[in-house]
Design an enzyme around this catalytic site. Structure first.
Site, mmCIF file in Angstrom:
data_model
loop_
_atom_site.group_PDB
_atom_site.id
_atom_site.type_symbol
_atom_site.label_atom_id
_atom_site.label_comp_id
_atom_site.label_asym_id
_atom_site.label_seq_id
_atom_site.Cartn_x
_atom_site.Cartn_y
_atom_site.Cartn_z
ATOM 1 N N GLY A 11 0.852 -1.192 0.000
ATOM 2 C CA GLY A 11 0.000 0.000 0.000
ATOM 3 C C GLY A 11 0.882 1.234 0.000
ATOM 4 O O GLY A 11 2.073 1.150 0.307
ATOM 5 N N CYS A 64 5.286 -6.151 1.709
ATOM 6 C CA CYS A 64 5.646 -4.726 1.711
ATOM 7 C C CYS A 64 4.923 -3.994 2.850
ATOM 8 O O CYS A 64 5.190 -4.243 4.013
ATOM 9 C CB CYS A 64 5.358 -4.122 0.341
ATOM 10 S SG CYS A 64 6.248 -2.591 0.067
ATOM 11 N N TYR A 65 3.945 -3.131 2.543
ATOM 12 C CA TYR A 65 3.199 -2.455 3.611
ATOM 13 C C TYR A 65 2.605 -3.488 4.569
ATOM 14 O O TYR A 65 2.614 -3.310 5.791
ATOM 15 C CB TYR A 65 2.083 -1.598 3.004
ATOM 16 C CG TYR A 65 1.256 -0.854 4.036
ATOM 17 C CD1 TYR A 65 1.639 0.398 4.482
ATOM 18 C CD2 TYR A 65 0.095 -1.426 4.571
ATOM 19 C CE1 TYR A 65 0.889 1.076 5.437
ATOM 20 C CE2 TYR A 65 -0.650 -0.754 5.530
ATOM 21 C CZ TYR A 65 -0.258 0.496 5.954
ATOM 22 O OH TYR A 65 -0.986 1.162 6.897
ATOM 23 N N HIS A 107 8.175 -7.735 -3.450
ATOM 24 C CA HIS A 107 6.894 -8.134 -4.054
ATOM 25 C C HIS A 107 7.018 -9.488 -4.769
ATOM 26 O O HIS A 107 7.447 -9.526 -5.920
ATOM 27 C CB HIS A 107 6.423 -7.056 -5.033
ATOM 28 C CG HIS A 107 5.962 -5.819 -4.341
ATOM 29 N ND1 HIS A 107 4.663 -5.637 -3.937
ATOM 30 C CD2 HIS A 107 6.649 -4.727 -3.933
ATOM 31 C CE1 HIS A 107 4.551 -4.471 -3.325
ATOM 32 N NE2 HIS A 107 5.739 -3.891 -3.308
ATOM 33 N N GLU A 164 4.745 -11.181 -6.000
ATOM 34 C CA GLU A 164 3.729 -11.350 -7.037
ATOM 35 C C GLU A 164 4.158 -10.830 -8.408
ATOM 36 O O GLU A 164 3.550 -11.164 -9.407
ATOM 37 C CB GLU A 164 2.417 -10.659 -6.604
ATOM 38 C CG GLU A 164 2.450 -9.128 -6.555
ATOM 39 C CD GLU A 164 3.025 -8.556 -5.255
ATOM 40 O OE1 GLU A 164 3.747 -9.291 -4.549
ATOM 41 O OE2 GLU A 164 2.773 -7.375 -4.969
ATOM 42 N N SER A 217 -22.542 -10.025 -27.334
ATOM 43 C CA SER A 217 -21.849 -9.094 -28.228
ATOM 44 C C SER A 217 -20.829 -9.805 -29.105
ATOM 45 O O SER A 217 -20.364 -9.263 -30.098
ATOM 46 C CB SER A 217 -21.119 -8.038 -27.392
ATOM 47 O OG SER A 217 -20.025 -8.634 -26.726
ATOM 48 N N GLY A 218 -20.451 -11.021 -28.697
ATOM 49 C CA GLY A 218 -19.389 -11.706 -29.429
ATOM 50 C C GLY A 218 -18.040 -11.475 -28.790
ATOM 51 O O GLY A 218 -17.042 -12.063 -29.187
ATOM 52 N N GLY A 219 -17.986 -10.611 -27.767
ATOM 53 C CA GLY A 219 -16.755 -10.433 -27.004
ATOM 54 C C GLY A 219 -16.531 -11.633 -26.094
ATOM 55 O O GLY A 219 -17.415 -12.485 -25.960
ATOM 56 N N VAL A 220 -15.365 -11.699 -25.479
ATOM 57 C CA VAL A 220 -15.009 -12.879 -24.695
ATOM 58 C C VAL A 220 -15.996 -13.105 -23.539
ATOM 59 O O VAL A 220 -16.535 -14.204 -23.372
ATOM 60 C CB VAL A 220 -13.578 -12.748 -24.111
ATOM 61 C CG1 VAL A 220 -13.237 -13.948 -23.248
ATOM 62 C CG2 VAL A 220 -12.563 -12.589 -25.235
ATOM 63 N N ASP A 221 -16.274 -12.050 -22.768
ATOM 64 C CA ASP A 221 -17.072 -12.248 -21.561
ATOM 65 C C ASP A 221 -18.493 -12.713 -21.881
ATOM 66 O O ASP A 221 -18.969 -13.702 -21.321
ATOM 67 C CB ASP A 221 -17.122 -10.957 -20.721
ATOM 68 C CG ASP A 221 -15.734 -10.505 -20.314
ATOM 69 O OD1 ASP A 221 -14.808 -11.343 -20.349
ATOM 70 O OD2 ASP A 221 -15.556 -9.321 -19.977
ATOM 71 N N SER A 222 -19.158 -11.997 -22.783
ATOM 72 C CA SER A 222 -20.543 -12.397 -23.040
ATOM 73 C C SER A 222 -20.595 -13.748 -23.754
ATOM 74 O O SER A 222 -21.539 -14.522 -23.560
ATOM 75 C CB SER A 222 -21.309 -11.322 -23.815
ATOM 76 O OG SER A 222 -20.848 -11.194 -25.127
ATOM 77 N N SER A 223 -19.576 -14.076 -24.534
ATOM 78 C CA SER A 223 -19.562 -15.383 -25.199
ATOM 79 C C SER A 223 -19.422 -16.505 -24.177
ATOM 80 O O SER A 223 -20.066 -17.553 -24.293
ATOM 81 C CB SER A 223 -18.409 -15.471 -26.205
ATOM 82 O OG SER A 223 -18.610 -14.551 -27.240
ATOM 83 N N LYS A 250 -10.019 -12.093 -15.983
ATOM 84 C CA LYS A 250 -10.125 -12.250 -17.441
ATOM 85 C C LYS A 250 -9.462 -13.538 -17.947
ATOM 86 O O LYS A 250 -10.033 -14.248 -18.776
ATOM 87 C CB LYS A 250 -9.467 -11.039 -18.120
ATOM 88 C CG LYS A 250 -9.749 -10.930 -19.599
ATOM 89 C CD LYS A 250 -11.080 -10.278 -19.814
ATOM 90 C CE LYS A 250 -11.424 -10.133 -21.269
ATOM 91 N NZ LYS A 250 -12.671 -9.382 -21.428
#
Ligand code: XMP
Length: 513
Positions: free
Chosen positions: A55, A82-83, A172, A174, A226-232, A369
């Site tokens: 942070g 870290c923080y 870090h 990560e 829509s044909g995008g990744v999420d809605s597909s 994602k």
């Protein structure tokens, strides 16, 4: 869904979502919670481990975010980063101060020496590079803690109290710059917290399908696809779960990429669902005739989209559920600020107000994602849909500068297809996050054969970015640019000049409008 849970307690650091993604990469489910989330809520999640994030604050300042010390009495292992490390040190009786001399303040790649007898570093080299970013310093570590790593400049790089399962690192783990960072997280999860690795996409798919079935019962579900990744991926999941009870409405506004509508339709052919494809090109073109202002284009397309969708929804009648492709980064609450900011996300703005339904379902709301893409693969969606680059809602309409006509859209569709085709063939798509063609409203003189031409200029745009907030222009090999340019000018009548966009964001944006 029963699986082990790790809590990532967010103190406002820039890598917090990345920590959560890394934990999930280790096949352990985790959720990000703001540092001031009620303790009872966190306890009810029955975490097997907790990670305190970094942070921007200093723990010794009065208004710095803190955590109720009771959390240390649960018997749950904690890793402070870290923080988070400094907070743990201070809360348990150590001292954190501002680094007085450069010696204790570190930034960037740092050679670090680890005591590999401690569980966090077990099995790893005793010396490697870590990524530091701290200006505070643990002057005294709490009782019961040992120093477990140091650098040339700083004696207190990592601490551990193995009896209680408390670990802290100043660096870090990560970020990729920390050479064995992911291994350290894995050691924490499996070696300290007792993770069994029960978060896999195959399992997730099955439990999510089951959950949807239970929730939906024999109800009806409507989805704007829509044909995008999420809605597909939402569509595929719901199709698998409730089949014919699902209606997907796919509105083709006439500014899709080449073959896109057919590809989306073909992708859903294996499922027995109601798939409504609305060819709305003509009405969109009519509404947009003569419009050249970018913001007006967006507004008109957004409004018209809602209107078309609403008409289709009316034909279907009342539905019980409206499905949306909300994903986890859209709903994570920030750890900073008393009024936590929650981004509300709608695939198509404003839809719920216009459609008759009882409840929203968001089957991807816990996924990042890359996990959405993985789930799409598990569900059998084709790779070209799952690994798709982002495509804006208004589509090619905001990549055609000036007037929008079918002819100009067709011209861009062809040129854009050639660009994407050649980039993919050359394997360069792995090095770019978004790449597309833009039809400018510029005409210039050229010569083809023995004749003068006066035709359109096409711009190519390709960017490298991790978050799309900033982006660098992609260094496409010259030979590839040459090939693309030659092909487009030869194959697409009406274009006689190609330029390559070499501006980053900022000062430019990714899209041209
Ligand atoms: P800019 O042009 O703002 O783009 O640098 C950043 C990212 O956002 C995408 N983009 C949109 N996505 N609706 C969307 O769903 C939109 O209206 C829109 N405008 C830009 C853009 O493609 C890039 O990935």
């Amino acid at each position: 869904m029963s699986h082990q849970t790790v809590i990532v307690l967010d103190f406002g650091g820039q890598y917090n979502q990345l920590i959560a993604r890394r934990v999930r990469e280790c096949s352990v489910y985790c959720e990000v919670k703001p540092y001031n989330a009620p303790l009872a809520q966190l306890k009810a999640m029955e975490p097997i481990g907790i990670i305190f994030t970094g942070g921007p604050n200093s723990v010794y300042l009065e208004d710095a975010p803190h955590v109720d010390p009771e959390i240390f009495t649960w018997g749950v292992p904690i890793l402070g980063i870290c923080y988070g490390c400094q907070l743990m040190a201070q809360t348990l009786g150590g001292t954190v101060t501002q680094a007085q001399e450069d010696a204790a303040r570190e930034y960037g790649k740092t050679v670090t020496y680890y005591d590999t007898s401690y569980k966090l570093f077990r099995g790893l080299p005793a010396q490697s590079i870590s990524w530091m970013s701290h200006s505070d310093y643990m002057a005294a570590v709490p009782q019961g803690f040992a120093l477990t790593a140091h650098s040339d400049a700083c004696p207190n790089v990592a601490i551990a109290d193995e009896a209680r399962g408390f670990y802290g690192v100043q660096f870090h783990p990560e970020v990729n710059h920390t050479e064995y960072g992911l291994d350290m997280l894995r050691n924490f999860l499996y070696g300290v917290c007792g993770a069994v690795g029960d978060w896999t996409m195959g399992d997730y798919k099955n439990t999510a399908i089951q959950a949807v079935r239970e929730k939906v019962g024999d109800g009806r579900v409507l989805l704007a696809l829509s044909g995008g990744v999420d809605s597909s991926v939402v569509a595929a999941l719901l199709a698998e779960a409730v089949g014919k009870q699902l209606t997907c409405v796919f509105v083709d506004h006439g500014f899709m990429r080449l073959h896109e509508g057919d590809e989306v339709e073909a992708a859903f052919a294996p499922w027995d669902i109601h798939f409504v494809r609305v060819d709305a090109e003509a009405r969109f073109l009519a509404r947009l005739a003569g419009v050249t202002d970018p913001e007006r284009k967006r507004k008109i397309i957004g409004e018209e989209f809602i209107r078309v969708f609403e008409e289709e929804a009316k034909k279907i009648g009342a539905v019980d559920f409206l499905a949306q492709g909300t994903i986890y980064p859209d709903i994570i609450e920030s750890g900073l600020g008393d009024a936590a900011v929650i981004k509300s996300h709608h695939n198509v703005g404003g839809l719920p107000d216009y459609v008759d339904f009882q409840e929203i379902i968001e089957p991807l709301r816990l996924l990042f994602k890359d996990e959405v893409r993985q789930l799409g693969r598990e569900l059998g969606l084709p790779e070209y849909l799952v690994s798709r680059q982002p495509f804006p809602g208004p589509g090619l309409a905001i990549r055609i500068l000036g007037e929008l006509t079918k002819e100009r859209a067709d011209l861009l569709r062809q040129a854009d297809f050639i660009f994407r085709d050649e980039v993919a063939k050359a394997g360069e798509d792995r090095h770019m996050d978004q790449y597309f063609a833009v039809l400018t409203n510029l005409h210039s003189v050229g010569v083809m054969g023995d004749s003068r031409t006066y035709e359109c200029t096409l711009a190519l745009r390709a960017v490298v970015t991790s978050d799309f907030m900033t982006a660098d222009w992609a260094r496409i090999p010259y030979d590839l640019l040459d090939k693309i340019s030659t092909r487009i000018v030869n194959e697409v009548a009406g274009i006689n000049r190609i330029v390559y966009d070499i501006t980053s964001k900022p000062p430019a944006t990714v899209e041209w409008e």
